[in-house]
Enzyme design. Structure first.
Site, PDB file in Angstrom:
ATOM      1  N   GLU A   1      -4.176   4.086   3.858  1.00  0.00           N
ATOM      2  CA  GLU A   1      -3.368   3.543   3.016  1.00  0.00           C
ATOM      3  C   GLU A   1      -4.297   3.017   1.830  1.00  0.00           C
ATOM      4  O   GLU A   1      -5.232   2.722   1.689  1.00  0.00           O
ATOM      5  CB  GLU A   1      -3.391   2.715   3.686  1.00  0.00           C
ATOM      6  CG  GLU A   1      -2.274   2.837   5.266  1.00  0.00           C
ATOM      7  CD  GLU A   1      -1.432   1.354   5.914  1.00  0.00           C
ATOM      8  OE1 GLU A   1      -0.782   1.152   5.671  1.00  0.00           O
ATOM      9  OE2 GLU A   1      -2.551   0.975   6.375  1.00  0.00           O
TER      10      GLU A   1
ATOM     11  N   ASN B   1       1.376   4.678   1.555  1.00  0.00           N
ATOM     12  CA  ASN B   1       0.614   5.087   2.874  1.00  0.00           C
ATOM     13  C   ASN B   1       0.675   6.804   2.970  1.00  0.00           C
ATOM     14  O   ASN B   1       1.944   7.532   2.676  1.00  0.00           O
ATOM     15  CB  ASN B   1       1.655   5.016   4.274  1.00  0.00           C
ATOM     16  CG  ASN B   1       0.977   5.156   5.740  1.00  0.00           C
ATOM     17  OD1 ASN B   1      -0.083   5.626   5.542  1.00  0.00           O
ATOM     18  ND2 ASN B   1       2.240   5.421   6.326  1.00  0.00           N
TER      19      ASN B   1
ATOM     20  N   THR C   1       1.111  -1.059   0.092  1.00  0.00           N
ATOM     21  CA  THR C   1      -0.142  -0.222  -0.535  1.00  0.00           C
ATOM     22  C   THR C   1       0.796   0.833  -0.399  1.00  0.00           C
ATOM     23  O   THR C   1       1.867   1.154   0.468  1.00  0.00           O
ATOM     24  CB  THR C   1      -0.813   0.004   1.415  1.00  0.00           C
ATOM     25  OG1 THR C   1      -0.169  -0.125   2.066  1.00  0.00           O
ATOM     26  CG2 THR C   1      -1.905  -1.496   0.878  1.00  0.00           C
TER      27      THR C   1
END
Length: 310
Positions: A259, A210, A208
């Protein structure tokens, strides 16, 4: 579009103009109607259109600690206002000294001496001057004295619901990004710089991005969303993303994070400033008993995101 920081920065030779004033956080459909009205009137009269807005939000100066969640950061707000065809944007620093200007002084110093207003376009609920003592009837009386007219743009509503920044913040806070988009006239957007997280998503097979977002950003309620990740610069474009907002309860997280798992993307976004356009709320945040049910749910979230954005 010309941009000025403070009314003292207005060029000396600036001619008569059509002015509209407001915080305009969100530049939502109601704001678009007011600004659009000012732009049209300016063109009809052969004058320049000016939008005056404020930074920081006046409530933070008048009532410290009460800064509302911000729907549009200053750069984004300016972009949206420019898209409406405005000739000049005046961002007025809202300082304690400026907040002390009475209604009469505000009209004289800002509207008359600096902006040379011929027409002032405001919403029905417009207030101005120290302690918001000025209203539309007072503005009209002062206009007759100083030689400008006031045009009252009606508030925009849908089935009796008036679109306002407060209403949109409540939608975002509740995770109802569809209702927020309906009032904004576009998806609600949150921007930020991609920073390194715990790398847990990578370990699960779903790396992901962030996002480090602005401290006052209007971040939707905890949950999972389908969104578009917007890139700028040489990589400009949008990518489908499944976005998780919350504290990662399965891993007993403490820090609230935003995220984004970008579908079918293998590039590196670290250090890049990106934005998320929120399309739909998929589900609430949940705590799972183990990794396998969590991964199964993430797969389901990704497929639902793919279907929604395809």
């Amino acid at each position: 579009m010309q941009r000025w920081r403070g009314y003292e920065s207005v060029p000396g030779g600036w001619g008569r103009s059509v002015v509209t004033i407001g915080v305009f956080d969100g530049v939502h459909r109601g704001h678009q109607a007011i600004i659009g009205h000012a732009v049209k009137r300016a063109r009809d009269l052969g004058l320049q259109s000016v939008v005056m807005t404020f930074d920081p939000h006046p409530s933070e100066v008048v009532r410290p600690g009460s800064h509302p969640a911000v729907l549009t950061e200053p750069v984004r707000k300016a972009e949206l206002i420019e898209q409406l065809g405005v000739d000049a944007l005046c961002v007025q620093p809202f300082t304690p000294a400026f907040s002390q200007l009475g209604p009469d002084a505000f009209v004289h110093d800002v509207l008359v001496e600096a902006l040379h207003a011929a027409v002032v376009v405001v919403g029905d609920n417009f207030r101005f001057g120290h302690r918001a003592a000025g209203d539309v009837p007072l503005l009209e009386r002062l206009g007759r004295s100083f030689g400008f007219t006031v045009e009252d743009a009606p508030l925009v509503s849908d089935n009796g619901l008036v679109f306002s920044s407060t209403y949109i913040r409540s939608c975002v806070d509740a995770g109802d990004v569809r209702a927020a988009a309906a009032a904004l006239g576009r998806p609600h957007q949150v921007g930020g710089v991609v920073v390194r997280g715990d790398q847990r998503g990578r370990e699960l097979g779903f790396p992901t991005a962030n996002l480090m977002v602005h401290r006052y950003a209007a971040v939707p309620a905890d949950g999972v969303y389908a969104a578009w990740l917007i890139r700028g610069g040489e990589h400009a474009g949008r990518l489908p993303a499944s976005v998780s907002i919350g504290t990662n309860p399965t891993f007993s997280g403490q820090e609230r994070r935003v995220e984004a798992y970008v579908l079918d993307f293998a590039g590196d976004l670290y250090g890049e400033r990106v934005a998320l356009d929120f399309v739909a709320h998929l589900r609430e945040q949940r705590r799972y008993d183990g990794i396998e049910p969590l991964v199964a749910q993430i797969r389901q979230d990704v497929e639902e995101t793919r279907a929604l954005l395809s």
